[in-house]
Scaffold this motif. Structure first.
Motif, mmCIF file in Angstrom:
data_model
loop_
_atom_site.group_PDB
_atom_site.id
_atom_site.type_symbol
_atom_site.label_atom_id
_atom_site.label_comp_id
_atom_site.label_asym_id
_atom_site.label_seq_id
_atom_site.Cartn_x
_atom_site.Cartn_y
_atom_site.Cartn_z
ATOM 1 N N ASN A 6 0.828 -1.210 0.000
ATOM 2 C CA ASN A 6 0.000 0.000 0.000
ATOM 3 C C ASN A 6 0.857 1.252 0.000
ATOM 4 O O ASN A 6 0.531 2.243 -0.652
ATOM 5 C CB ASN A 6 -0.965 -0.004 1.187
ATOM 6 C CG ASN A 6 -2.072 -1.023 1.013
ATOM 7 O OD1 ASN A 6 -2.394 -1.424 -0.097
ATOM 8 N ND2 ASN A 6 -2.661 -1.456 2.119
ATOM 9 N N LYS A 7 1.958 1.219 0.729
ATOM 10 C CA LYS A 7 2.870 2.371 0.781
ATOM 11 C C LYS A 7 3.464 2.643 -0.599
ATOM 12 O O LYS A 7 3.543 3.789 -1.035
ATOM 13 C CB LYS A 7 3.978 2.130 1.804
ATOM 14 C CG LYS A 7 5.051 3.186 1.838
ATOM 15 C CD LYS A 7 5.066 3.920 3.140
ATOM 16 C CE LYS A 7 6.229 4.851 3.245
ATOM 17 N NZ LYS A 7 5.916 6.199 2.845
ATOM 18 N N SER A 8 3.879 1.570 -1.294
ATOM 19 C CA SER A 8 4.440 1.730 -2.638
ATOM 20 C C SER A 8 3.404 2.304 -3.595
ATOM 21 O O SER A 8 3.714 3.179 -4.408
ATOM 22 C CB SER A 8 4.955 0.396 -3.168
ATOM 23 O OG SER A 8 6.057 -0.039 -2.414
ATOM 24 N N ILE A 9 2.177 1.811 -3.505
ATOM 25 C CA ILE A 9 1.103 2.305 -4.367
ATOM 26 C C ILE A 9 0.899 3.792 -4.151
ATOM 27 O O ILE A 9 0.763 4.571 -5.099
ATOM 28 C CB ILE A 9 -0.203 1.514 -4.119
ATOM 29 C CG1 ILE A 9 -0.061 0.096 -4.674
ATOM 30 C CG2 ILE A 9 -1.406 2.230 -4.728
ATOM 31 C CD1 ILE A 9 -1.191 -0.835 -4.300
ATOM 32 N N GLU A 10 0.916 4.184 -2.899
ATOM 33 C CA GLU A 10 0.756 5.598 -2.549
ATOM 34 C C GLU A 10 1.882 6.433 -3.143
ATOM 35 O O GLU A 10 1.662 7.511 -3.691
ATOM 36 C CB GLU A 10 0.775 5.716 -1.016
ATOM 37 C CG GLU A 10 -0.008 6.857 -0.459
ATOM 38 C CD GLU A 10 -0.030 6.785 1.056
ATOM 39 O OE1 GLU A 10 0.697 7.594 1.660
ATOM 40 O OE2 GLU A 10 -0.746 5.928 1.609
ATOM 41 N N GLU A 11 3.110 5.934 -3.041
ATOM 42 C CA GLU A 11 4.286 6.657 -3.539
ATOM 43 C C GLU A 11 4.329 6.710 -5.068
ATOM 44 O O GLU A 11 4.764 7.703 -5.639
ATOM 45 C CB GLU A 11 5.576 6.007 -3.021
ATOM 46 C CG GLU A 11 5.826 6.201 -1.547
ATOM 47 C CD GLU A 11 6.074 7.655 -1.180
ATOM 48 O OE1 GLU A 11 6.810 8.357 -1.916
ATOM 49 O OE2 GLU A 11 5.514 8.109 -0.161
ATOM 50 N N LEU A 12 3.897 5.644 -5.718
ATOM 51 C CA LEU A 12 3.976 5.586 -7.181
ATOM 52 C C LEU A 12 2.994 6.527 -7.872
ATOM 53 O O LEU A 12 3.323 7.129 -8.882
ATOM 54 C CB LEU A 12 3.712 4.158 -7.677
ATOM 55 C CG LEU A 12 4.823 3.159 -7.488
ATOM 56 C CD1 LEU A 12 4.331 1.751 -7.793
ATOM 57 C CD2 LEU A 12 6.008 3.506 -8.366
ATOM 58 N N GLY A 13 1.792 6.642 -7.337
ATOM 59 C CA GLY A 13 0.764 7.416 -8.038
ATOM 60 C C GLY A 13 0.526 6.798 -9.412
ATOM 61 O O GLY A 13 0.606 5.586 -9.593
ATOM 62 N N PHE A 14 0.259 7.634 -10.408
ATOM 63 C CA PHE A 14 0.173 7.133 -11.781
ATOM 64 C C PHE A 14 1.590 6.911 -12.275
ATOM 65 O O PHE A 14 2.505 7.667 -11.943
ATOM 66 C CB PHE A 14 -0.556 8.133 -12.690
ATOM 67 C CG PHE A 14 -2.042 8.092 -12.522
ATOM 68 C CD1 PHE A 14 -2.799 7.124 -13.184
ATOM 69 C CD2 PHE A 14 -2.682 9.003 -11.704
ATOM 70 C CE1 PHE A 14 -4.176 7.077 -13.022
ATOM 71 C CE2 PHE A 14 -4.055 8.968 -11.545
ATOM 72 C CZ PHE A 14 -4.800 7.999 -12.196
ATOM 73 N N TYR A 15 1.753 5.878 -13.093
ATOM 74 C CA TYR A 15 3.082 5.556 -13.610
ATOM 75 C C TYR A 15 2.991 4.997 -15.021
ATOM 76 O O TYR A 15 1.922 4.630 -15.502
ATOM 77 C CB TYR A 15 3.799 4.562 -12.694
ATOM 78 C CG TYR A 15 3.064 3.266 -12.431
ATOM 79 C CD1 TYR A 15 3.146 2.193 -13.309
ATOM 80 C CD2 TYR A 15 2.281 3.112 -11.279
ATOM 81 C CE1 TYR A 15 2.477 1.003 -13.050
ATOM 82 C CE2 TYR A 15 1.607 1.921 -11.025
ATOM 83 C CZ TYR A 15 1.712 0.876 -11.911
ATOM 84 O OH TYR A 15 1.045 -0.295 -11.654
#
Length: 98
Positions: A6-15
């Motif tokens: 979940n933390k990675s998803i938050e950090e990535l945003g759209f990619y």
């Protein structure tokens, strides 16, 4: 890996990401996503029976005991930026050689 935290998803945003054939290192797909989108192609290839060049290639790679390589090319983008970068990369990688 087939899931981001979940933390990675938050950090990535759209990619914007690429899928790469591990046998020759060639990119065979460019996409835009958020969350775990980058991994959903392999899931679709394994769980479904839809026929497409992309899904058939993924099935072939997996049947050889290999793993599709995933690369996040740009992240922390707005959705509009991600669409633009995806489009540019697709155009660049499919540009015919003269």
């Amino acid at each position: 890996m087939n899931k981001f935290s979940n933390k990675s998803i938050e950090e990535l945003g759209f990619y914007v990401y690429s899928l790469v054939d591990p046998r020759d290192g060639k990119i065979f797909y460019i996409g835009k996503g958020c969350g775990n989108r980058v991994f959903q192609h392999c899931e679709a290839a394994l769980q479904g029976d839809e026929v497409s060049l992309k899904l058939n290639l993924i099935r072939e790679i997996i049947s050889l005991g290999l793993r599709v390589e995933h690369y996040i090319l740009r992240h922390k983008l707005s959705e509009k930026e991600a669409f633009q970068i995806e489009s540019v990369l697709i155009d660049f990688l499919t540009y015919p050689k003269i």
